[in-house]
Design a protein around this motif. Structure first.
Motif, short mmCIF file in Angstrom:
data_model
loop_
_atom_site.label_atom_id
_atom_site.label_comp_id
_atom_site.label_asym_id
_atom_site.label_seq_id
_atom_site.Cartn_x
_atom_site.Cartn_y
_atom_site.Cartn_z
N ARG A 316 -38.01 115.33 69.09
CA ARG A 316 -38.91 115.64 67.98
C ARG A 316 -38.24 115.34 66.64
O ARG A 316 -37.02 115.41 66.54
CB ARG A 316 -39.31 117.13 68.01
CG ARG A 316 -40.09 117.55 69.23
CD ARG A 316 -40.60 118.98 69.06
NE ARG A 316 -39.50 119.94 68.94
CZ ARG A 316 -39.04 120.68 69.94
NH1 ARG A 316 -39.56 120.55 71.15
NH2 ARG A 316 -38.05 121.54 69.74
N PRO A 317 -39.02 115.08 65.60
CA PRO A 317 -38.45 114.96 64.25
C PRO A 317 -37.79 116.28 63.88
O PRO A 317 -38.24 117.36 64.27
CB PRO A 317 -39.66 114.68 63.37
CG PRO A 317 -40.70 114.12 64.29
CD PRO A 317 -40.48 114.79 65.61
N GLU A 352 -32.72 110.26 65.25
CA GLU A 352 -34.18 110.26 65.38
C GLU A 352 -34.70 108.84 65.62
O GLU A 352 -35.57 108.63 66.47
CB GLU A 352 -34.82 110.83 64.11
CG GLU A 352 -34.56 112.31 63.89
CD GLU A 352 -35.15 112.81 62.58
OE1 GLU A 352 -35.10 114.03 62.34
OE2 GLU A 352 -35.68 111.98 61.80
N ALA A 353 -34.15 107.88 64.86
CA ALA A 353 -34.59 106.49 65.01
C ALA A 353 -34.24 105.93 66.38
O ALA A 353 -35.02 105.16 66.98
CB ALA A 353 -33.95 105.62 63.92
N GLU A 356 -36.81 107.04 68.82
CA GLU A 356 -38.04 106.27 68.63
C GLU A 356 -37.90 104.89 69.25
O GLU A 356 -38.84 104.35 69.84
CB GLU A 356 -38.36 106.16 67.14
CG GLU A 356 -39.02 107.38 66.54
CD GLU A 356 -40.41 107.60 67.13
OE1 GLU A 356 -41.18 106.63 67.25
OE2 GLU A 356 -40.71 108.75 67.46
N GLU A 357 -36.72 104.29 69.11
CA GLU A 357 -36.50 102.95 69.66
C GLU A 357 -36.58 102.98 71.18
O GLU A 357 -37.10 102.03 71.80
CB GLU A 357 -35.14 102.43 69.20
CG GLU A 357 -34.87 100.99 69.59
CD GLU A 357 -33.55 100.49 69.07
OE1 GLU A 357 -33.54 99.51 68.32
OE2 GLU A 357 -32.51 101.11 69.41
N LEU A 359 -38.42 104.99 72.91
CA LEU A 359 -39.84 105.15 73.26
C LEU A 359 -40.62 103.86 73.04
O LEU A 359 -41.55 103.54 73.79
CB LEU A 359 -40.46 106.25 72.42
CG LEU A 359 -40.06 107.70 72.74
CD1 LEU A 359 -40.78 108.65 71.80
CD2 LEU A 359 -40.38 108.04 74.19
N ASN A 360 -40.24 103.10 71.98
CA ASN A 360 -40.97 101.89 71.62
C ASN A 360 -39.97 100.74 71.48
O ASN A 360 -39.64 100.32 70.36
CB ASN A 360 -41.72 102.09 70.30
CG ASN A 360 -42.66 103.29 70.37
OD1 ASN A 360 -43.67 103.26 71.04
ND2 ASN A 360 -42.30 104.35 69.66
#
Length: 362
Positions: A316-317, A352-353, A356-357, A359-360
């Motif tokens: 989570r953020p 955090e980044a 995200e990477e 996940l995507n």
């Protein structure tokens, strides 16, 4: 306890059904106040109603309480305390259908607060009172900039700091685990509007003061010092434990002299920022006072996983923009160097980044 409808002015709405929001909603309902949870979707409202419109609190803190733990048998489970008679609404429902909110407790994560507050802002007026319960600092100022640039129809604001340890129970959406008995402190912010505080401010402050959560009500100047000390503790403990993936107590282990040096340097940097931003508080916010406070928090919360660690572990953020980010902005405003907080902010944002990477990837 049984449900009670309550009048519109007596009802307390709670925005943010995480661990802290559930804890306060449960205790306020147990004290007899009509409570409405503001949830993020109609499906969440439906799930809440299907499980009986109730919140459960598991008081894990009794396991380490000096006297209460003696009443437990080894390995004995803690029986949840179940509080029923709580209403729920979808935060996205048209404002005209739901009516005015007289008393609002905002317990969302700092990074979610502006967007969530915007959903209910039109239901608030000059006779409303809002309680803010976020980690970090700057949320009140952000709300002021975003929604209340003119002194018209502005609610009263109460700011609180919460030192109780609590976690959302794994797999149970409306169950909170009260892991550590701490304390809470509340103060009314100086009014944004020209008129005095509404009746709802005194009523809501009284309701909070009567909760069995070791609550203190102080003036704003006193709470401001406490918030700055808590900000320092969060800025040192949260990113370090989130990056290391460890409980708070590891930071004070006897064989962690390097970590002790880090804490000393970090606290000195925060003291330098405060000395320029709040020079009238130089004694209360000296490097020694800050390090002493941070060390005590590490010891008291030794078994806890910081909220930032929980967020990072769950992908989570985090609230880092309102903790280390706030300190970095404050340092820039006052011409102070802040390499440690800048590095911690960058590393958490990188973490955090990276999630995200994953996940995507494309």
């Amino acid at each position: 306890m049984s449900a009670g409808t309550g009048s519109a002015t007596s009802r307390i709405h709670v925005l943010g059904a995480g661990a802290v929001g559930l804890l306060f909603a449960a205790h306020l309902r147990q004290a007899g106040h009509p409570i409405t949870l503001l949830l993020r979707s109609q499906s969440a409202v439906d799930r809440f109603e299907r499980q009986g419109s109730r919140i459960s609190v598991i008081n894990d803190w009794v396991r380490v309480h000096p006297s209460r733990r003696l009443l437990l048998q080894p390995g004995e489970d803690i029986t949840p305390c179940t509080i029923d008679g709580i209403q729920a609404e979808d935060i996205h429902t048209d404002n005209d259908q739901q009516g005015v909110i007289s008393k609002l407790v905002v317990a969302t994560k700092a990074q979610d607060t502006l967007q969530a507050f915007g959903r209910v802002r039109m239901r608030l007026g000059a006779q409303s009172t809002v309680v803010l319960l976020q980690n970090g600092m700057g949320v009140f100022e952000a709300i002021q900039r975003e929604f209340y640039t003119q002194p018209d129809n502005v609610p009263a604001f109460i700011v609180g700091t919460n030192a109780h340890g609590c976690l959302r129970a794994s797999g149970d959406e409306f169950v909170t685990r009260h892991t550590a008995m701490g304390s809470c402190t509340f103060a009314t912010r100086p009014a944004l509007a020209a008129c005095g505080a509404p009746d709802s401010a005194l009523e809501l402050m009284t309701a909070l003061a009567e909760l069995p959560l070791d609550v203190a009500v102080v003036n704003w100047s006193e709470l401001h010092v406490q918030l700055l000390l808590k900000l320092a503790a969060n800025a040192v403990i949260n990113p370090a434990t989130a990056l290391a993936g460890c409980h708070n107590g590891l930071m004070s282990s006897h064989d962690m002299s390097t970590m002790s040096g880090f804490m000393t340097l970090a606290c000195a940097e925060i003291a330098a920022i405060y000395a320029r931003a709040h020079p009238h508080l130089h004694e209360e916010l000296s490097a020694h006072a800050i390090e002493e406070y941070v060390t005590r928090i590490v010891q008291v919360t030794a078994q806890n996983r910081s909220s930032m660690l929980q967020d990072v572990a769950s992908g989570r953020p985090t609230e880092v923009d309102w903790i280390n980010g706030h300190l970095v902005r404050l340092a820039h405003q006052h011409g102070v160097s802040a390499p440690i907080n800048t590095a911690l902010l960058a590393l958490i944002k990188l973490r955090e980044a990276a999630f995200e990477e994953r996940l995507n990837p494309f």
